[in-house]
Motif scaffolding. Structure first.
Motif, PDB file in Angstrom:
ATOM      1  N   MET A   1       0.853  -1.201   0.000  1.00  0.00           N
ATOM      2  CA  MET A   1       0.000   0.000   0.000  1.00  0.00           C
ATOM      3  C   MET A   1       0.881   1.241   0.000  1.00  0.00           C
ATOM      4  O   MET A   1       1.856   1.310   0.732  1.00  0.00           O
ATOM      5  CB  MET A   1      -0.894   0.006   1.243  1.00  0.00           C
ATOM      6  CG  MET A   1      -1.835   1.206   1.304  1.00  0.00           C
ATOM      7  SD  MET A   1      -2.900   1.135   2.763  1.00  0.00           S
ATOM      8  CE  MET A   1      -1.697   1.425   4.051  1.00  0.00           C
ATOM      9  N   ALA A   2       0.548   2.232  -0.801  1.00  0.00           N
ATOM     10  CA  ALA A   2       1.349   3.457  -0.891  1.00  0.00           C
ATOM     11  C   ALA A   2       1.231   4.258   0.390  1.00  0.00           C
ATOM     12  O   ALA A   2       0.167   4.375   0.972  1.00  0.00           O
ATOM     13  CB  ALA A   2       0.875   4.307  -2.064  1.00  0.00           C
ATOM     14  N   LEU A   3       2.360   4.805   0.837  1.00  0.00           N
ATOM     15  CA  LEU A   3       2.338   5.666   2.017  1.00  0.00           C
ATOM     16  C   LEU A   3       1.975   7.077   1.610  1.00  0.00           C
ATOM     17  O   LEU A   3       2.523   7.623   0.671  1.00  0.00           O
ATOM     18  CB  LEU A   3       3.709   5.646   2.707  1.00  0.00           C
ATOM     19  CG  LEU A   3       4.105   4.298   3.330  1.00  0.00           C
ATOM     20  CD1 LEU A   3       5.464   4.421   3.995  1.00  0.00           C
ATOM     21  CD2 LEU A   3       3.068   3.867   4.348  1.00  0.00           C
ATOM     22  N   SER A   4       1.083   7.662   2.344  1.00  0.00           N
ATOM     23  CA  SER A   4       0.584   8.984   1.980  1.00  0.00           C
ATOM     24  C   SER A   4       1.396  10.073   2.644  1.00  0.00           C
ATOM     25  O   SER A   4       1.926   9.902   3.739  1.00  0.00           O
ATOM     26  CB  SER A   4      -0.887   9.110   2.412  1.00  0.00           C
ATOM     27  OG  SER A   4      -1.319  10.432   2.302  1.00  0.00           O
ATOM     28  N   LEU A   5       1.484  11.225   2.002  1.00  0.00           N
ATOM     29  CA  LEU A   5       2.124  12.399   2.586  1.00  0.00           C
ATOM     30  C   LEU A   5       1.181  13.168   3.484  1.00  0.00           C
ATOM     31  O   LEU A   5       1.575  14.132   4.114  1.00  0.00           O
ATOM     32  CB  LEU A   5       2.622  13.328   1.470  1.00  0.00           C
ATOM     33  CG  LEU A   5       3.999  13.031   0.916  1.00  0.00           C
ATOM     34  CD1 LEU A   5       4.307  13.978  -0.216  1.00  0.00           C
ATOM     35  CD2 LEU A   5       5.037  13.119   1.988  1.00  0.00           C
ATOM     36  N   LEU A   6      -0.086  12.793   3.503  1.00  0.00           N
ATOM     37  CA  LEU A   6      -1.078  13.531   4.274  1.00  0.00           C
ATOM     38  C   LEU A   6      -1.728  12.646   5.299  1.00  0.00           C
ATOM     39  O   LEU A   6      -1.978  11.471   5.064  1.00  0.00           O
ATOM     40  CB  LEU A   6      -2.187  14.071   3.359  1.00  0.00           C
ATOM     41  CG  LEU A   6      -1.845  15.267   2.509  1.00  0.00           C
ATOM     42  CD1 LEU A   6      -3.031  15.595   1.635  1.00  0.00           C
ATOM     43  CD2 LEU A   6      -1.505  16.452   3.376  1.00  0.00           C
ATOM     44  N   MET A 258       6.616  21.870  -2.937  1.00  0.00           N
ATOM     45  CA  MET A 258       5.359  21.488  -2.288  1.00  0.00           C
ATOM     46  C   MET A 258       4.541  22.709  -1.891  1.00  0.00           C
ATOM     47  O   MET A 258       3.308  22.716  -2.013  1.00  0.00           O
ATOM     48  CB  MET A 258       5.654  20.635  -1.055  1.00  0.00           C
ATOM     49  CG  MET A 258       6.221  19.266  -1.355  1.00  0.00           C
ATOM     50  SD  MET A 258       6.563  18.361   0.178  1.00  0.00           S
ATOM     51  CE  MET A 258       7.071  16.771  -0.475  1.00  0.00           C
ATOM     52  N   ARG A 259       5.225  23.745  -1.422  1.00  0.00           N
ATOM     53  CA  ARG A 259       4.527  24.987  -1.062  1.00  0.00           C
ATOM     54  C   ARG A 259       3.787  25.561  -2.265  1.00  0.00           C
ATOM     55  O   ARG A 259       2.608  25.949  -2.166  1.00  0.00           O
ATOM     56  CB  ARG A 259       5.532  26.018  -0.536  1.00  0.00           C
ATOM     57  CG  ARG A 259       4.933  27.372  -0.188  1.00  0.00           C
ATOM     58  CD  ARG A 259       5.983  28.454  -0.196  1.00  0.00           C
ATOM     59  NE  ARG A 259       6.579  28.609  -1.515  1.00  0.00           N
ATOM     60  CZ  ARG A 259       7.637  29.371  -1.769  1.00  0.00           C
ATOM     61  NH1 ARG A 259       8.235  30.009  -0.790  1.00  0.00           N
ATOM     62  NH2 ARG A 259       8.108  29.467  -3.001  1.00  0.00           N
ATOM     63  N   ASP A 260       4.467  25.614  -3.400  1.00  0.00           N
ATOM     64  CA  ASP A 260       3.828  26.143  -4.607  1.00  0.00           C
ATOM     65  C   ASP A 260       2.625  25.296  -5.014  1.00  0.00           C
ATOM     66  O   ASP A 260       1.616  25.812  -5.506  1.00  0.00           O
ATOM     67  CB  ASP A 260       4.847  26.208  -5.749  1.00  0.00           C
ATOM     68  CG  ASP A 260       5.960  27.210  -5.480  1.00  0.00           C
ATOM     69  OD1 ASP A 260       5.784  28.076  -4.601  1.00  0.00           O
ATOM     70  OD2 ASP A 260       7.008  27.116  -6.153  1.00  0.00           O
ATOM     71  N   THR A 280       2.085  15.807  -3.641  1.00  0.00           N
ATOM     72  CA  THR A 280       3.301  16.085  -2.865  1.00  0.00           C
ATOM     73  C   THR A 280       4.265  14.912  -2.927  1.00  0.00           C
ATOM     74  O   THR A 280       5.487  15.097  -2.859  1.00  0.00           O
ATOM     75  CB  THR A 280       2.946  16.420  -1.403  1.00  0.00           C
ATOM     76  OG1 THR A 280       2.068  15.421  -0.879  1.00  0.00           O
ATOM     77  CG2 THR A 280       2.293  17.779  -1.303  1.00  0.00           C
ATOM     78  N   SER A 281       3.747  13.700  -3.084  1.00  0.00           N
ATOM     79  CA  SER A 281       4.622  12.544  -3.290  1.00  0.00           C
ATOM     80  C   SER A 281       5.412  12.702  -4.585  1.00  0.00           C
ATOM     81  O   SER A 281       6.604  12.391  -4.645  1.00  0.00           O
ATOM     82  CB  SER A 281       3.804  11.250  -3.340  1.00  0.00           C
ATOM     83  OG  SER A 281       3.161  10.995  -2.116  1.00  0.00           O
ATOM     84  N   CYS A 282       4.744  13.177  -5.637  1.00  0.00           N
ATOM     85  CA  CYS A 282       5.441  13.423  -6.910  1.00  0.00           C
ATOM     86  C   CYS A 282       6.583  14.413  -6.720  1.00  0.00           C
ATOM     87  O   CYS A 282       7.699  14.202  -7.231  1.00  0.00           O
ATOM     88  CB  CYS A 282       4.460  13.961  -7.946  1.00  0.00           C
ATOM     89  SG  CYS A 282       3.203  12.797  -8.503  1.00  0.00           S
ATOM     90  N   HIS A 283       6.317  15.491  -5.988  1.00  0.00           N
ATOM     91  CA  HIS A 283       7.362  16.500  -5.764  1.00  0.00           C
ATOM     92  C   HIS A 283       8.539  15.902  -4.999  1.00  0.00           C
ATOM     93  O   HIS A 283       9.699  16.174  -5.312  1.00  0.00           O
ATOM     94  CB  HIS A 283       6.785  17.683  -5.001  1.00  0.00           C
ATOM     95  CG  HIS A 283       5.905  18.570  -5.829  1.00  0.00           C
ATOM     96  ND1 HIS A 283       6.402  19.461  -6.745  1.00  0.00           N
ATOM     97  CD2 HIS A 283       4.550  18.682  -5.891  1.00  0.00           C
ATOM     98  CE1 HIS A 283       5.397  20.112  -7.331  1.00  0.00           C
ATOM     99  NE2 HIS A 283       4.261  19.649  -6.832  1.00  0.00           N
TER     100      HIS A 283
END
Length: 425
Positions: A1-6, A258-260, A280-283
């Motif tokens: 399972m993918a780990l989320s940034l949120l 990520m801020r942008d 945000t994972s992509c960034h």
């Protein structure tokens, strides 16, 4: 399972104090959760240095427009000593403090007093008696004197007296130090050289008063200052720290990227926390990829994980400049000859976290605060056991980029973001 940034939206909403972020939409960007790292972040944001000892007293409050971009602290907790213009606050020693008004500090300034200059002086040689006689290398006073009287006879029956003058007596001229004799053009003078006293320093003191720290003003019993930029609230998962770039330069680039993205989502009204997590994972992944391409050295790219698992290869030849519109110069894209991101050579096998986690968190907080970013979520929670960044994090972003139209020309951050948008449209 993918780990989320949120963290999940429901969990985030539960952590929001009542009344905070009421004006801002969507809610995932406006929350100010009361997690344990929040005060430390606000302290870094509101007081970039703790030289005045007030950093921990600051809070972040809404301004008149409802934006969360005003720093505030109770005046009783953050008042500092202020000195008049030109004076600086100095800490007194124990003996000096006993002689002052009882405080440990004093306002002082230092003035330099220039030394007095006495110019050189020349005085002509004047003989107190006789005539001055100047020669090539010396001068003398010549005095005509009588010969001294002869000694009296033993029996006193007779006496002697001089028949003529004894001739001139010559006295060499010597100047009193520090003067020296100078002979020039048939004249003799005593020359005293110029003298300059050394400069001295004078310390002046002035009473100090209590005031708000620099840049803030006293308003209704609190010291307040508006931030130059309203901070962006960035939900972040510990995976972004664990599997993101290692160097300060690229961590800062990741945070700004990520801020942008957060600001763009706010503008577009995106409110899906899963969509933001994917983006945000992509960034994070493409910043890490860009860092490794730049380093072009396997062990440097992977770090400690290079000591476990299979051999790590340099990936400098796998990437090239991403020339997409608006892409920063440092961002790299995967060369079109490659079908997937080289996750194995970016992370090795399992990445293990046993030490230094808190220092890494604090380091990222400092960099985020310097760029007006406040981190949300459970980013400070250390991953338990081993975390495989390669499988759970990198390959997921690679798959999102592969699904987007145009992937044949090389996987890129924009394609990864497009894949996320298609997934969560």
């Amino acid at each position: 399972m993918a780990l989320s940034l949120l963290i999940p939206l429901a969990v985030l909403a539960a952590a929001v104090p009542q009344g905070v972020g009421e004006r801002l939409e969507p809610a995932i960007f406006s929350a100010a959760p009361t997690h344990e790292r929040w005060p430390a972040q606000v302290a870094k944001l509101c007081s970039q240095s703790d030289s005045d000892g007030t950093a921990a007293a600051w809070n972040l409050v809404h301004d008149d427009q409802g934006e969360l971009c005003t720093c505030s602290c109770n005046a009783a907790d953050c008042m500092v000593a202020e000195c008049p213009a030109g004076y600086e606050l100095e800490e007194l020693g124990s003996e000096e403090a006993e002689l002052s008004d009882g405080s440990d500090f004093e306002c002082a300034r230092y003035e330099t007093i220039e030394g007095i200059t006495v110019p050189a002086e020349e005085k002509p040689v004047v003989c107190p008696e006789g005539a001055l006689q100047v020669k090539a290398d010396h001068a003398a006073c010549v005095v005509e004197r009588d010969c001294p009287p002869p000694p009296s006879s033993v029996d006193g029956a007779m006496s002697l007296r001089p028949a003529e003058s004894c001739g001139p007596c010559e006295y060499e001229v010597k100047c009193t130090e520090p003067a020296h004799l100078k002979i020039q053009g048939g004249t003799a003078v005593c020359v005293t050289p110029a003298k300059r006293d050394l400069p001295t320093t004078r310390r002046k003191t002035a009473p100090h008063k209590q005031g708000c720290p620099a840049g803030s003003k006293l308003v209704d019993g609190a010291c307040r200052k508006a931030l130059e930029v309203c901070p962006v609230l960035l939900p972040l998962d510990p995976t972004a720290i664990a599997c993101g770039p290692h160097s300060d330069k690229y961590i800062k680039r990741m945070l700004k990227s990520m801020r942008d993205q957060v600001q763009l989502f706010k503008k577009e009204g995106v409110s899906d926390s899963n969509h933001l997590s994917c983006a945000t994972s992509c960034h994070s992944i493409f910043t890490k990829f860009s860092e490794c391409v730049y380093q072009n050295d396997g062990p440097t790219c992977v770090g400690r994980a290079a000591r476990s698992g299979k051999a790590i290869q340099a990936i400098g030849g796998h990437g090239s400049a991403d020339k997409s519109k608006g892409a920063p110069k440092w961002l790299k894209k995967l060369n079109k000859a490659q079908s997937n991101l080289p996750c194995k050579d970016m992370y090795g096998s399992e990445h293990n976290f046993k030490s230094g986690w808190l220092s890494a968190v604090e380091r990222i907080e400092h960099m985020a605060a310097a760029d007006y970013i406040l981190l949300l979520g459970e980013y400070a929670t250390e991953p338990i056991g081993n975390l495989d960044c390669r499988r759970s994090f990198c390959r997921k972003s690679s798959q999102y980029a592969s699904r987007a139209s145009g992937h044949a020309s090389g996987l890129s951050l924009n394609l990864c973001l497009a894949g996320c948008a298609a997934q969560y449209k």
